[in-house]
Design a protein around this motif. Structure first.
Motif, PDB file in Angstrom:
ATOM      1  N   ALA A  85      29.031 -40.577   0.863  1.00 17.88           N
ATOM      2  CA  ALA A  85      30.318 -40.761   1.536  1.00 17.88           C
ATOM      3  C   ALA A  85      30.953 -39.413   1.852  1.00 17.88           C
ATOM      4  CB  ALA A  85      31.250 -41.601   0.661  1.00 17.88           C
ATOM      5  N   PHE A  86      30.844 -38.485   0.910  1.00 18.98           N
ATOM      6  CA  PHE A  86      31.384 -37.141   1.131  1.00 18.98           C
ATOM      7  C   PHE A  86      30.687 -36.470   2.307  1.00 18.98           C
ATOM      8  CE2 PHE A  86      31.200 -32.534   0.269  1.00 18.98           C
ATOM      9  CZ  PHE A  86      32.554 -32.238   0.190  1.00 18.98           C
ATOM     10  N   ALA A  87      29.369 -36.574   2.361  1.00 20.66           N
ATOM     11  CA  ALA A  87      28.611 -35.964   3.454  1.00 20.66           C
ATOM     12  C   ALA A  87      29.006 -36.562   4.795  1.00 20.66           C
ATOM     13  CB  ALA A  87      27.114 -36.142   3.211  1.00 20.66           C
ATOM     14  N   GLU A  88      29.260 -37.858   4.812  1.00 22.08           N
ATOM     15  CA  GLU A  88      29.667 -38.510   6.057  1.00 22.08           C
ATOM     16  C   GLU A  88      31.060 -38.061   6.480  1.00 22.08           C
ATOM     17  OE1 GLU A  88      30.099 -43.020   7.969  1.00 22.08           O
ATOM     18  OE2 GLU A  88      29.296 -42.727   5.943  1.00 22.08           O
ATOM     19  N   GLN A  89      31.979 -37.984   5.518  1.00 15.23           N
ATOM     20  CA  GLN A  89      33.342 -37.549   5.819  1.00 15.23           C
ATOM     21  C   GLN A  89      33.383 -36.132   6.368  1.00 15.23           C
ATOM     22  OE1 GLN A  89      35.095 -38.623   1.825  1.00 15.23           O
ATOM     23  NE2 GLN A  89      36.838 -39.176   3.109  1.00 15.23           N
ATOM     24  N   LEU A  90      32.567 -35.259   5.802  1.00 15.92           N
ATOM     25  CA  LEU A  90      32.591 -33.844   6.187  1.00 15.92           C
ATOM     26  C   LEU A  90      31.628 -33.521   7.320  1.00 15.92           C
ATOM     27  CD1 LEU A  90      34.401 -31.668   4.760  1.00 15.92           C
ATOM     28  CD2 LEU A  90      34.107 -33.761   3.458  1.00 15.92           C
ATOM     29  N   GLY A  91      30.866 -34.480   7.772  1.00 12.90           N
ATOM     30  CA  GLY A  91      29.918 -34.233   8.850  1.00 12.90           C
ATOM     31  C   GLY A  91      28.749 -33.364   8.437  1.00 12.90           C
ATOM     32  N   LEU A  92      28.303 -33.523   7.191  1.00 14.73           N
ATOM     33  CA  LEU A  92      27.191 -32.704   6.708  1.00 14.73           C
ATOM     34  C   LEU A  92      25.841 -33.178   7.231  1.00 14.73           C
ATOM     35  CD1 LEU A  92      28.173 -32.265   2.938  1.00 14.73           C
ATOM     36  CD2 LEU A  92      28.711 -30.765   4.862  1.00 14.73           C
ATOM     37  N   GLY A  93      25.789 -34.419   7.648  1.00 13.41           N
ATOM     38  CA  GLY A  93      24.511 -34.962   8.080  1.00 13.41           C
ATOM     39  C   GLY A  93      23.631 -35.298   6.888  1.00 13.41           C
ATOM     40  N   SER A  94      22.351 -35.536   7.148  1.00 13.50           N
ATOM     41  CA  SER A  94      21.413 -35.856   6.083  1.00 13.50           C
ATOM     42  C   SER A  94      21.022 -34.590   5.325  1.00 13.50           C
ATOM     43  CB  SER A  94      20.150 -36.504   6.664  1.00 13.50           C
ATOM     44  OG  SER A  94      20.470 -37.701   7.347  1.00 13.50           O
ATOM     45  N   PRO A  95      20.706 -34.706   4.035  1.00 18.19           N
ATOM     46  CA  PRO A  95      20.270 -33.515   3.292  1.00 18.19           C
ATOM     47  C   PRO A  95      18.985 -32.942   3.855  1.00 18.19           C
ATOM     48  CG  PRO A  95      19.967 -35.522   1.991  1.00 18.19           C
ATOM     49  CD  PRO A  95      20.754 -35.907   3.191  1.00 18.19           C
ATOM     50  N   LEU A  96      18.935 -31.623   3.916  1.00 11.64           N
ATOM     51  CA  LEU A  96      17.765 -30.937   4.447  1.00 11.64           C
ATOM     52  C   LEU A  96      16.640 -30.875   3.428  1.00 11.64           C
ATOM     53  CD1 LEU A  96      19.650 -27.906   6.048  1.00 11.64           C
ATOM     54  CD2 LEU A  96      18.944 -30.031   7.182  1.00 11.64           C
ATOM     55  N   ALA A  97      16.997 -30.821   2.166  1.00 13.14           N
ATOM     56  CA  ALA A  97      16.014 -30.715   1.089  1.00 13.14           C
ATOM     57  C   ALA A  97      16.657 -31.216  -0.194  1.00 13.14           C
ATOM     58  CB  ALA A  97      15.548 -29.266   0.931  1.00 13.14           C
ATOM     59  N   GLY A  98      15.830 -31.527  -1.168  1.00 15.26           N
ATOM     60  CA  GLY A  98      16.346 -32.006  -2.432  1.00 15.26           C
ATOM     61  C   GLY A  98      15.321 -31.907  -3.540  1.00 15.26           C
ATOM     62  N   ASN A  99      15.783 -32.094  -4.746  1.00 10.72           N
ATOM     63  CA  ASN A  99      14.931 -32.085  -5.926  1.00 10.72           C
ATOM     64  C   ASN A  99      15.684 -32.844  -7.018  1.00 10.72           C
ATOM     65  OD1 ASN A  99      12.823 -31.468  -7.723  1.00 10.72           O
ATOM     66  ND2 ASN A  99      12.722 -29.324  -7.063  1.00 10.72           N
ATOM     67  N   PHE A 100      14.988 -33.260  -8.057  1.00 14.35           N
ATOM     68  CA  PHE A 100      15.677 -33.931  -9.152  1.00 14.35           C
ATOM     69  C   PHE A 100      14.850 -33.845 -10.421  1.00 14.35           C
ATOM     70  CE2 PHE A 100      12.824 -37.279  -7.804  1.00 14.35           C
ATOM     71  CZ  PHE A 100      12.617 -38.093  -8.915  1.00 14.35           C
ATOM     72  N   PHE A 101      15.549 -34.023 -11.540  1.00 10.27           N
ATOM     73  CA  PHE A 101      14.889 -34.038 -12.837  1.00 10.27           C
ATOM     74  C   PHE A 101      15.561 -35.079 -13.707  1.00 10.27           C
ATOM     75  CE2 PHE A 101      18.237 -30.846 -12.893  1.00 10.27           C
ATOM     76  CZ  PHE A 101      18.920 -31.105 -14.075  1.00 10.27           C
ATOM     77  N   LEU A 102      14.933 -35.393 -14.813  1.00  8.56           N
ATOM     78  CA  LEU A 102      15.456 -36.373 -15.762  1.00  8.56           C
ATOM     79  C   LEU A 102      15.791 -35.676 -17.071  1.00  8.56           C
ATOM     80  CD1 LEU A 102      12.803 -39.205 -15.248  1.00  8.56           C
ATOM     81  CD2 LEU A 102      15.026 -39.014 -14.124  1.00  8.56           C
ATOM     82  N   THR A 103      16.918 -36.053 -17.661  1.00  2.89           N
ATOM     83  CA  THR A 103      17.302 -35.525 -18.972  1.00  2.89           C
ATOM     84  C   THR A 103      17.970 -36.621 -19.777  1.00  2.89           C
ATOM     85  OG1 THR A 103      17.574 -33.243 -18.202  1.00  2.89           O
ATOM     86  CG2 THR A 103      18.719 -33.853 -20.214  1.00  2.89           C
ATOM     87  N   GLY A 104      17.505 -36.775 -21.021  1.00  5.66           N
ATOM     88  CA  GLY A 104      18.111 -37.717 -21.944  1.00  5.66           C
ATOM     89  C   GLY A 104      18.858 -36.979 -23.036  1.00  5.66           C
TER      90      GLY A 104
END
Length: 274
Positions: free
Chosen positions: A194-213
């Motif tokens: 929603a933030f990206a849409e409001q600010l006109g950021l468009g789709s993310p160009l790249a990403g990554n993720f990890f898991l932590t418990g």
């Protein structure tokens, strides 16, 4: 002597940023986001045009950990700000300004994410330093709106997904964002799409993720991201301007740099990195 020193440091940094210890492709990242249900839980779709290299320094073991999508990490491993670089064959990004975000969609637990998303990082006005082909370092030129908040999933929770996303920053971002979000805005119940849409950021160009418990030795008194969200804000000055809890580190695109070499580069250059 000073000239020789600068040449030496420049060589170290270039060697660091030019190395990439993983063979992950954009197709791998896209598939990992779908498998982990980041699409559609966080993003409606994801079609990366580059790779986001994320490296954490474990200051207990003095080793670096390169994040591959879905990597399981301990809280010890990701207690400090990560170092981030962007790899892409699109040279038009060389002069682009970016926004980097990190969110937790699983707070306080994946089964009951009533505080999600937690905004663990929101840093605008980021530029690139180095070659996009081998990994250009992301450099923040202003304090973050929300400075890096270490993962602290609560006792009894399953591992949380911590997602980093890179967006192209539109020209009017700095003038528009204060009316939507600032350093005093609660970091809980954020929505990056929603933030990206409001600010006109468009789709993310790249990403990554990890898991932590939660750590095995955690207690109920351990601070959590969700409890922090209810009482704390993420100041643009303070931790972003020089927190002693999470000191800035030199951003790299590799996992095999020795701690000694990294310390030398940091001390000599004083580069501010997320």
């Amino acid at each position: 002597m000073l000239t020789q020193l600068l040449v030496f440091v420049s060589t170290v940094v270039l060697c660091v940023s030019a190395q990439n210890s993983t063979n992950v492709t954009t197709a791998d990242v896209e598939q990992a986001f779908t498998t982990a249900k980041i699409v559609p839980d966080v993003l409606p779709s994801f079609n990366p045009v580059g790779l986001l290299n994320v490296v954490f320094l474990d200051n207990v073991t003095n080793t670096t950990v390169t994040v591959t999508p879905g990597l399981n990490m301990t809280r010890e491993q990701n207690a400090l700000r990560p170092t981030v670089s962007f790899v892409s064959n699109m040279t038009t990004f060389a002069q682009q300004t970016f926004v980097l975000a990190m969110v937790d969609p699983d707070a306080p637990t994946p089964q009951n994410p009533t505080s999600a998303q937690i905004r663990h990082l929101l840093a605008p006005n980021i530029t690139l330093n180095g070659s996009l082909a081998t990994g250009a370092v992301l450099v923040n030129n202003t304090p973050a709106i929300s400075d890096f908040l270490r993962p602290t999933p609560p006792v009894g929770s399953d591992p949380h997904r911590y997602i980093l996303l890179l967006f192209a920053q539109p020209a009017n971002f700095s003038s528009v964002v204060p009316g939507i979000l600032n350093a005093s805005t609660p970091i809980s119940n954020f929505n990056i799409s929603a933030f990206a849409e409001q600010l006109g950021l468009g789709s993310p160009l790249a990403g990554n993720f990890f898991l932590t418990g939660p750590d095995a030795n955690s207690t109920n008194s351990t601070s959590t991201a969700s409890s922090a969200a209810s009482s704390a804000t993420s100041p643009a000055s303070g931790s972003a301007a020089g927190s002693t809890t999470n000191p800035p580190s030199s951003a790299v695109g590799m996992a095999e740099l020795s701690w000694t070499g990294l310390t030398v580069a940091m001390g000599l250059l004083g580069v501010l990195v997320l």
